[in-house]
Design a protein around this motif. Structure first.
Motif, PDB file in Angstrom:
ATOM      1  N   GLU A 115       6.878   4.052  10.949  1.00  0.00           N
ATOM      2  CA  GLU A 115       6.903   4.791   9.727  1.00  0.00           C
ATOM      3  C   GLU A 115       6.725   6.177   9.801  1.00  0.00           C
ATOM      4  OE1 GLU A 115       7.873   6.078   7.397  1.00  0.00           O
ATOM      5  OE2 GLU A 115       8.708   4.113   6.087  1.00  0.00           O
ATOM      6  N   SER A 141       4.567  -1.793  10.124  1.00  0.00           N
ATOM      7  CA  SER A 141       2.525  -0.937  10.829  1.00  0.00           C
ATOM      8  C   SER A 141       2.563  -0.328  11.739  1.00  0.00           C
ATOM      9  CB  SER A 141       1.815  -1.832  10.175  1.00  0.00           C
ATOM     10  OG  SER A 141       1.717  -3.247   8.493  1.00  0.00           O
ATOM     11  N   THR A 142       1.392   0.649  11.879  1.00  0.00           N
ATOM     12  CA  THR A 142       1.622   1.058  13.468  1.00  0.00           C
ATOM     13  C   THR A 142       1.275   0.196  14.252  1.00  0.00           C
ATOM     14  OG1 THR A 142       1.333   3.771  12.351  1.00  0.00           O
ATOM     15  CG2 THR A 142       0.877   2.946  14.553  1.00  0.00           C
ATOM     16  N   ASP A 155       1.226  -9.417  -1.865  1.00  0.00           N
ATOM     17  CA  ASP A 155      -0.062  -8.527  -1.735  1.00  0.00           C
ATOM     18  C   ASP A 155      -0.939  -9.380  -1.739  1.00  0.00           C
ATOM     19  OD1 ASP A 155      -0.514  -5.294  -0.876  1.00  0.00           O
ATOM     20  OD2 ASP A 155      -2.657  -6.608  -0.924  1.00  0.00           O
ATOM     21  N   HIS A 158      -5.776   7.418   8.800  1.00  0.00           N
ATOM     22  CA  HIS A 158      -5.607   5.755   9.357  1.00  0.00           C
ATOM     23  C   HIS A 158      -4.452   6.407  10.891  1.00  0.00           C
ATOM     24  CE1 HIS A 158      -2.280   5.707   6.952  1.00  0.00           C
ATOM     25  NE2 HIS A 158      -2.636   6.106   6.073  1.00  0.00           N
ATOM     26  N   GLY A 184       0.703  -0.750   0.296  1.00  0.00           N
ATOM     27  CA  GLY A 184       0.014   0.084   0.153  1.00  0.00           C
ATOM     28  C   GLY A 184       1.040   1.332   0.210  1.00  0.00           C
ATOM     29  N   TYR A 185       0.420   1.780   0.383  1.00  0.00           N
ATOM     30  CA  TYR A 185       0.913   3.620   0.530  1.00  0.00           C
ATOM     31  C   TYR A 185       2.458   3.607   1.314  1.00  0.00           C
ATOM     32  CZ  TYR A 185      -2.956   5.692  -0.461  1.00  0.00           C
ATOM     33  OH  TYR A 185      -4.587   6.202  -1.087  1.00  0.00           O
ATOM     34  N   ILE A 186       3.114   2.625   2.489  1.00  0.00           N
ATOM     35  CA  ILE A 186       4.022   2.265   2.723  1.00  0.00           C
ATOM     36  C   ILE A 186       4.535   1.127   2.310  1.00  0.00           C
ATOM     37  CG2 ILE A 186       5.072   1.427   4.858  1.00  0.00           C
ATOM     38  CD1 ILE A 186       3.871   4.847   4.810  1.00  0.00           C
ATOM     39  N   THR A 221      -3.677  -1.761   9.896  1.00  0.00           N
ATOM     40  CA  THR A 221      -3.764  -1.580  11.132  1.00  0.00           C
ATOM     41  C   THR A 221      -4.916  -0.471  11.762  1.00  0.00           C
ATOM     42  OG1 THR A 221      -1.522  -0.443  11.875  1.00  0.00           O
ATOM     43  CG2 THR A 221      -1.747  -2.900  12.108  1.00  0.00           C
ATOM     44  N   ARG A 227      -9.130   7.787   3.965  1.00  0.00           N
ATOM     45  CA  ARG A 227      -9.767   6.897   4.609  1.00  0.00           C
ATOM     46  C   ARG A 227      -9.599   7.659   6.147  1.00  0.00           C
ATOM     47  NH1 ARG A 227      -4.809   2.771   4.177  1.00  0.00           N
ATOM     48  NH2 ARG A 227      -3.818   4.818   3.972  1.00  0.00           N
TER      49      ARG A 227
HETATM   50  N1  LIG Z   1       0.566   5.964   4.252  1.00  0.00           N
HETATM   51  C1  LIG Z   1       0.830   6.410   5.656  1.00  0.00           C
HETATM   52  O1  LIG Z   1       1.314   7.566   5.363  1.00  0.00           O
HETATM   53  C2  LIG Z   1       1.373   5.878   7.161  1.00  0.00           C
HETATM   54  C3  LIG Z   1       2.567   6.503   7.580  1.00  0.00           C
HETATM   55  C4  LIG Z   1       2.685   5.417   8.472  1.00  0.00           C
HETATM   56  C5  LIG Z   1       2.401   5.120   9.151  1.00  0.00           C
HETATM   57  N2  LIG Z   1       1.410   4.215   8.540  1.00  0.00           N
HETATM   58  C6  LIG Z   1       1.351   2.264   8.544  1.00  0.00           C
HETATM   59  O2  LIG Z   1       1.714   1.525   8.010  1.00  0.00           O
HETATM   60  C7  LIG Z   1       0.657   0.449   7.334  1.00  0.00           C
HETATM   61  C8  LIG Z   1       0.629   0.385   6.537  1.00  0.00           C
HETATM   62  O3  LIG Z   1      -0.288   1.041   6.345  1.00  0.00           O
HETATM   63  P1  LIG Z   1      -0.981   1.658   4.112  1.00  0.00           P
HETATM   64  O4  LIG Z   1      -1.314   3.214   4.242  1.00  0.00           O
HETATM   65  O5  LIG Z   1       0.092   1.296   4.049  1.00  0.00           O
HETATM   66  O6  LIG Z   1      -1.708   0.698   4.241  1.00  0.00           O
HETATM   67  P2  LIG Z   1      -2.678   0.265   2.754  1.00  0.00           P
HETATM   68  O7  LIG Z   1      -3.823   0.201   2.938  1.00  0.00           O
HETATM   69  O8  LIG Z   1      -2.466   1.279   1.733  1.00  0.00           O
HETATM   70  O9  LIG Z   1      -1.834  -1.298   2.027  1.00  0.00           O
HETATM   71  C9  LIG Z   1      -1.877  -2.555   3.025  1.00  0.00           C
HETATM   72  C10 LIG Z   1      -1.290  -3.464   1.911  1.00  0.00           C
HETATM   73  O10 LIG Z   1      -1.733  -4.858   2.542  1.00  0.00           O
HETATM   74  C11 LIG Z   1      -2.524  -5.454   1.897  1.00  0.00           C
HETATM   75  N3  LIG Z   1      -2.626  -5.836   2.705  1.00  0.00           N
HETATM   76  C12 LIG Z   1      -3.158  -6.878   4.053  1.00  0.00           C
HETATM   77  N4  LIG Z   1      -3.530  -8.104   4.641  1.00  0.00           N
HETATM   78  C13 LIG Z   1      -2.270  -8.281   3.726  1.00  0.00           C
HETATM   79  C14 LIG Z   1      -1.791  -9.534   4.534  1.00  0.00           C
HETATM   80  N5  LIG Z   1      -1.930 -11.005   4.170  1.00  0.00           N
HETATM   81  N6  LIG Z   1      -0.695  -9.918   3.303  1.00  0.00           N
HETATM   82  C15 LIG Z   1      -0.142  -9.450   2.345  1.00  0.00           C
HETATM   83  N7  LIG Z   1      -0.849  -7.579   2.268  1.00  0.00           N
HETATM   84  C16 LIG Z   1      -1.298  -7.940   2.486  1.00  0.00           C
HETATM   85  C17 LIG Z   1      -3.361  -4.737   1.623  1.00  0.00           C
HETATM   86  O11 LIG Z   1      -4.208  -4.980  -0.213  1.00  0.00           O
HETATM   87  C18 LIG Z   1      -3.234  -3.856   1.052  1.00  0.00           C
HETATM   88  O12 LIG Z   1      -2.929  -3.498  -0.075  1.00  0.00           O
HETATM   89  C19 LIG Z   1      -0.669   0.765   9.118  1.00  0.00           C
HETATM   90  O13 LIG Z   1      -0.467   0.298   9.988  1.00  0.00           O
HETATM   91  C20 LIG Z   1      -0.309   2.332   8.971  1.00  0.00           C
HETATM   92  O14 LIG Z   1      -1.049   3.028  10.238  1.00  0.00           O
HETATM   93  C21 LIG Z   1       0.736   4.403   7.252  1.00  0.00           C
END
Ligand SMILES: NC(=O)c1ccc[n+]([C@@H]2O[C@H](COP(=O)([O-])OP(=O)(O)OC[C@H]3O[C@@H](n4cnc5c(N)ncnc54)[C@H](O)[C@@H]3O)[C@@H](O)[C@H]2O)c1
Length: 424
Positions: free
Chosen positions: A150, A117-118, A31, A256, A10-12, A83, A321
């Protein structure tokens, strides 16, 4: 060069994969979503992030990054899955549990396992380590297990991934060192080693600090409206004090991170966290506060048309989100007396449960534009176009981002004491 398996694209996870691949690592991104896997293998990405499409295209072409639905043997595993919170505001760590479990058939002695993940405090020790133990390895000796939270800013992820200071919390000092060395290969900022629980807590406190300070600014908005003071002027002047930094008020807190992470602390220390809980409640009250101002503004119109500008939780991104703007839109769209349309140049139709309108359709015959996200597109609106197409050229700018426009009335969250119902 080491092989890295990043779980969650995802975004991270996606930019992290791209950064390591760019630095020469062999990266396999995993993914559960087949569409994401297919698009990445074609060198394409499914999220909006400046600069990322070019890097991904390059590293996929060079064979450094590929995607798969299942993990595979690697030297380093990085977990970056969501999370979210449950409806009862406790952390949902199911994705982290699932992701670590999918790794266990492949993980071996000498590997590094990092969770980005947080997570709530003690998750590395109480959830992740036991899963590795069940797989037959000693989590405190055989595998270097660490949490590396992150803190990137969406829209600037590629730069911040490299330049930000990283905190790496190991479940042992040796785990912290090994995980930190992984980041030292790509990160130009400092890489700080600590204990897992300290890293977990520091990430949560960073976002809680911001949430509490935004709540203070939002409370100032309400106080200022009552007392006839302009909150934005108060903030601008108070912030000229060398040690004061009042944050910006807005229509609520979204995403989120800020809107979620404080609950991870509250869950573990309910009685000890009244300030954090009050801040959450104040920020959660802002969408309704904005809706009330919209009702006040349109109270004397027969069939008011309102154009909502921006649905994301912050400007210049496509992420909706936990967006308070989305809550406001969903609520106002159901309002029996208001004709509401929504416009957001960054959001795609499939991300929302209602139709989206072009700029032209949205403003046509509108009485009011409500700006809910500070996208660049909204900062310099063309006054002549607004005056020509709107019934009454009035803007309610909840992000204090729209520049003054001659002949257009702009209300901001800071100056609500001047608010007058719109007259046709
Ligand atoms: N986006 C941000 O700016 C940011 C910043 C700091 C921390 N975080 C933390 O980083 C973590 C990830 O956030 P994100 O924004 O990247 O989430 P996201 O929803 O953009 O991406 C997560 C990805 O994980 C995949 N996924 C879920 N379960 C899975 C599994 N069992 N196996 C493989 N893939 C799986 C989903 O399909 C999705 O594509 C979270 O805990 C979030 O709180 C995000």
């Amino acid at each position: 060069m080491k092989k890295i398996c990043v779980v969650g694209l995802g975004y991270i996870g996606l930019p992290t994969s791209a950064i390591f691949a760019q630095a020469g690592f062999e990266v396999v991104g995993v993914d559960v979503n087949q569409k994401i896997v297919d698009s990445l293998n074609n060198g394409k990405i499914h999220i909006e992030e400046p600069g990322l499409p070019e890097v991904v295209e390059r590293v996929v072409k060079a064979g450094k990054l590929r995607a798969s639905q299942t993990p595979e043997p690697a030297d380093v595993y990085i977990v970056a899955v969501p999370t979210p919170i449950h409806p009862d505001q406790t952390a949902n760590v199911d994705y982290v549990r699932d992701a670590v479990q999918t790794i266990t058939p492949f993980i071996q002695k000498g590997n590094v396992l990092i969770v980005e993940s947080t997570i709530p405090p003690r998750t590395m020790d109480d959830l992740v380590a036991p899963i590795i133990k069940e797989s037959g390895l000693d989590p405190y000796k055989d595998v270097a297990i660490a949490h590396c939270p992150e803190r990137v800013l969406p829209g600037q992820i590629l730069r911040e991934l490299i330049e930000n200071t990283r905190i790496v919390g190991g479940i042992t000092p040796e785990a912290a060192k090994q995980a930190a060395d992984v980041y030292r290969a790509v990160v130009k900022g400092d890489v700080m080693e600590t204990e897992a629980v300290t890293a977990e807590m520091s990430k949560l406190m960073e976002n809680t600090y911001r949430d509490v300070n935004i709540a203070l600014a939002n409370e100032l908005v309400k106080i200022s409206a009552k007392l006839g003071v302009d909150a934005h002027s108060v903030i601008a002047l108070a912030n000229r004090h060398p040690r004061v930094n009042i944050h910006l008020p807005g229509p609520g807190v979204g995403g989120h991170c800020l809107a979620v992470d404080p609950y991870f602390i509250v869950e573990k220390a309910q009685e000890e966290s009244p300030l954090i809980q009050t801040a959450r409640n104040i920020n959660n009250s802002m969408p309704h506060y904005v809706e009330t101002q919209v009702e006040r503004l349109t109270s004397e119109l027969k069939n008011p048309k309102i154009a909502l500008f921006g649905l994301t939780y912050k400007g210049n991104i496509d992420d909706v989100r936990e967006s308070p703007a989305l809550d406001i839109a969903e609520s106002l769209l159901k309002h029996p007396k208001l004709n509401v349309v929504a416009h957001d140049p960054h959001v795609r139709e499939e991300q929302v449960s209602f139709p989206l309108h072009s700029f032209e359709d949205a403003i046509k015959d509108a009485h009011l534009i409500v700006v809910l996200a500070d996208h660049n597109e909204f900062k310099n609106l063309d006054g002549a176009v607004l005056k020509q197409h709107m019934k009454t050229p009035v803007i309610f700018d909840t992000k204090n981002c729209v520049n003054e426009i001659e002949g257009v009335t702009i209300y901001r969250l800071g100056n609500l004491s001047h608010l007058k119902a719109i007259q046709e």
